[in-house]
Design an enzyme around this catalytic site. Sequence first.
Site, mmCIF file in Angstrom:
data_model
loop_
_atom_site.group_PDB
_atom_site.id
_atom_site.type_symbol
_atom_site.label_atom_id
_atom_site.label_comp_id
_atom_site.label_asym_id
_atom_site.label_seq_id
_atom_site.Cartn_x
_atom_site.Cartn_y
_atom_site.Cartn_z
ATOM 1 N N HIS A 51 0.846 -1.188 0.000
ATOM 2 C CA HIS A 51 0.000 0.000 0.000
ATOM 3 C C HIS A 51 0.887 1.247 0.000
ATOM 4 C CE1 HIS A 51 0.519 -0.585 4.476
ATOM 5 N NE2 HIS A 51 0.789 0.695 4.373
HETATM 6 P P1 TYD Z 1 -2.049 -3.080 7.616
HETATM 7 O O1 TYD Z 1 -1.692 -1.630 7.533
HETATM 8 O O2 TYD Z 1 -2.865 -3.685 6.536
HETATM 9 O O3 TYD Z 1 -0.708 -3.923 7.791
HETATM 10 P P2 TYD Z 1 0.478 -4.185 6.765
HETATM 11 O O4 TYD Z 1 0.499 -3.080 5.784
HETATM 12 O O5 TYD Z 1 1.660 -4.218 7.627
HETATM 13 O O6 TYD Z 1 0.277 -5.507 6.136
HETATM 14 O O7 TYD Z 1 -2.758 -3.314 9.015
HETATM 15 C C1 TYD Z 1 -3.247 -4.565 9.415
HETATM 16 C C2 TYD Z 1 -4.498 -4.345 10.274
HETATM 17 O O8 TYD Z 1 -4.177 -3.581 11.441
HETATM 18 C C3 TYD Z 1 -5.580 -3.603 9.533
HETATM 19 O O9 TYD Z 1 -6.826 -4.180 9.901
HETATM 20 C C4 TYD Z 1 -5.494 -2.208 10.078
HETATM 21 C C5 TYD Z 1 -4.964 -2.412 11.485
HETATM 22 N N1 TYD Z 1 -4.126 -1.300 11.948
HETATM 23 C C6 TYD Z 1 -4.587 -0.467 12.956
HETATM 24 O O10 TYD Z 1 -5.709 -0.617 13.471
HETATM 25 N N2 TYD Z 1 -3.776 0.535 13.405
HETATM 26 C C7 TYD Z 1 -2.554 0.750 12.879
HETATM 27 O O11 TYD Z 1 -1.842 1.685 13.305
HETATM 28 C C8 TYD Z 1 -2.090 -0.105 11.813
HETATM 29 C C9 TYD Z 1 -0.730 0.101 11.182
HETATM 30 C C10 TYD Z 1 -2.906 -1.119 11.389
#
Ligand code: TYD
Length: 134
Positions: A51
């Site tokens: 992303h």
């Molecule tokens: P995501 O950003 O998709 O993780 P990555 O990019 O590392 O694979 O986040 C995973 C899950 O955690 C998603 O449901 C959103 C949640 N999340 C939060 O609630 N707060 C945060 O600060 C972050 C980074 C993620």
Amino acid sequence: MLSLIQIVHFPPLGDERGSLVALEAHKTVPFDVKRVYYIFGTQEGVSRGFHAHRALQQVAVCVTGKCRILLDDGQRSEEVWLDSPTKGLLIGDLVWREMHDFSVDCVLLVLASEHYDETDYIRSYDAFKQVLKS
Ligand code: TYD
């Protein structure tokens, strides 16, 4: 052309007892830190990220273990291994990021300039390219 990979070296404040790193807003980290999160226990073969953010500054550091980060600004992509607790990676707005090859012991700590906001995420590469064009 400036590299996409902007490394911030954290000065180690170690002594004979061991090591210590302090991260301070506007000193070691070039923004006000509103959020800290960490990724750990990543299963073998799992990659994360995929992303970009519209308006978010982040500094990422593997406080233990290592992982490989790919950054892409829509025109070029560059990779770096985060493999030291004194080596931070600054990731700015509108940069596509992927995290790969997490070691089993990896703890990836991220400091962020904004609170969590799902609407700030661009979660498809095609959408990312569209945002860059607009
Ligand atoms: P995501 O950003 O998709 O993780 P990555 O990019 O590392 O694979 O986040 C995973 C899950 O955690 C998603 O449901 C959103 C949640 N999340 C939060 O609630 N707060 C945060 O600060 C972050 C980074 C993620």
